[in-house]
Design an enzyme around this catalytic site. Structure first.
Site, PDB file in Angstrom:
ATOM      1  N   TYR A 245       0.841  -1.201   0.000  1.00 37.58           N
ATOM      2  CA  TYR A 245       0.000   0.000   0.000  1.00 37.58           C
ATOM      3  C   TYR A 245       0.879   1.255   0.000  1.00 37.58           C
ATOM      4  O   TYR A 245       0.667   2.184  -0.779  1.00 37.58           O
ATOM      5  CB  TYR A 245      -0.944  -0.019   1.207  1.00 37.58           C
ATOM      6  CG  TYR A 245      -1.736   1.242   1.369  1.00 37.58           C
ATOM      7  CD1 TYR A 245      -2.744   1.577   0.470  1.00 37.58           C
ATOM      8  CD2 TYR A 245      -1.470   2.130   2.418  1.00 37.58           C
ATOM      9  CE1 TYR A 245      -3.464   2.752   0.608  1.00 37.58           C
ATOM     10  CE2 TYR A 245      -2.190   3.298   2.563  1.00 37.58           C
ATOM     11  CZ  TYR A 245      -3.187   3.604   1.658  1.00 37.58           C
ATOM     12  OH  TYR A 245      -3.904   4.771   1.787  1.00 37.58           O
TER      13      TYR A 245
ATOM     14  N   GLU B 149     -11.931   5.308   4.199  1.00 41.03           N
ATOM     15  CA  GLU B 149     -11.490   6.226   5.263  1.00 41.03           C
ATOM     16  C   GLU B 149     -12.604   6.454   6.286  1.00 41.03           C
ATOM     17  O   GLU B 149     -12.334   6.547   7.480  1.00 41.03           O
ATOM     18  CB  GLU B 149     -11.039   7.569   4.684  1.00 41.03           C
ATOM     19  CG  GLU B 149      -9.805   7.516   3.831  1.00 41.03           C
ATOM     20  CD  GLU B 149      -8.514   7.238   4.573  1.00 41.03           C
ATOM     21  OE1 GLU B 149      -8.513   7.191   5.813  1.00 41.03           O
ATOM     22  OE2 GLU B 149      -7.493   7.044   3.896  1.00 41.03           O
TER      23      GLU B 149
ATOM     24  N   TRP C 146      -5.662   1.719  10.104  1.00 46.64           N
ATOM     25  CA  TRP C 146      -5.767   1.572   8.660  1.00 46.64           C
ATOM     26  C   TRP C 146      -5.488   0.144   8.223  1.00 46.64           C
ATOM     27  O   TRP C 146      -6.107  -0.351   7.277  1.00 46.64           O
ATOM     28  CB  TRP C 146      -4.835   2.570   7.970  1.00 46.64           C
ATOM     29  CG  TRP C 146      -4.970   2.533   6.482  1.00 46.64           C
ATOM     30  CD1 TRP C 146      -4.011   2.180   5.598  1.00 46.64           C
ATOM     31  CD2 TRP C 146      -6.133   2.833   5.695  1.00 46.64           C
ATOM     32  NE1 TRP C 146      -4.496   2.254   4.303  1.00 46.64           N
ATOM     33  CE2 TRP C 146      -5.797   2.642   4.339  1.00 46.64           C
ATOM     34  CE3 TRP C 146      -7.430   3.235   6.006  1.00 46.64           C
ATOM     35  CZ2 TRP C 146      -6.702   2.852   3.308  1.00 46.64           C
ATOM     36  CZ3 TRP C 146      -8.327   3.433   4.963  1.00 46.64           C
ATOM     37  CH2 TRP C 146      -7.963   3.246   3.643  1.00 46.64           C
TER      38      TRP C 146
END
Length: 187
Positions: free
Chosen positions: A18, A40, A48
């Site tokens: 990522y 988000e 995350w």
């Protein structure tokens, strides 16, 4: 040669991929902007990496992040999502996905695209910070406060300033790679 990365991605292969391939890369495509916005908003209050690990489950559950379909979700589909253990089953966040998809479409109608709307806040050019350490990275800024307020005024939910700043980082509106990171000058 050893690549120097931002330390937040650690040694988790998913996080590294990522970091190396997505985080901070300028995104102008509405479908991808919506995907990040949805993820988000579900991330609020969570890590995350939790969201990244469930990303493909979210993709399947939310019709490949198709905001047009999501905007039309009826209660039966929402109920199925709330039973889906592959995603975050927060009732308010699931409902906000529908509300946000509807608001997203309204912005597209007004500005021609969501990209036109969101990128106008940075005059179409990423903000390139010069962070020496992660301690210097803000959780939010005056700009993310402004965007957050505007999104809320337009009907979005779960778009506080911290969520908005994370979205800005993820979609390359701001480059918060450390200056020592190999991606800093690449994005």
């Amino acid at each position: 040669m050893l690549k120097i990365r931002c330390p937040w991605c650690g040694d988790d292969p998913l996080y590294i991929a990522y970091h190396d391939e997505e985080w901070g890369v300028p995104v102008k495509d509405d479908a991808t902007l919506f995907e990040f916005l949805l993820l988000e908003t579900f991330q609020a209050g969570l890590s995350w990496i939790t969201i990244l690990r469930k990303r493909e489950n979210f993709r399947k559950a939310f019709d490949n992040f198709d905001y047009r379909k999501i905007a039309g979700y009826e209660q039966q589909k929402i109920d199925r999502l709330l039973q889906d253990s592959g995603i975050i089953r927060n009732k308010l966040k699931v409902h906000s996905a529908v509300t946000n998809a509807q608001a997203f479409i309204k912005i597209q109608e007004e500005f021609g695209s969501f990209s036109n709307y969101i990128w106008k806040f940075v005059a179409g050019t990423p903000i390139k910070n010069k962070l020496q350490s992660m301690a210097e990275a803000p959780a939010n800024t005056l700009l993310s406060d402004t965007i957050s307020k505007d999104l809320k005024k337009r009907g979005f939910k779960f778009v506080g300033s911290t969520v908005v700043y994370a979205h800005m980082q993820a979609t390359g509106m701001v480059n918060d790679h450390l200056v020592s990171c190999f991606r800093y000058n690449e994005v």
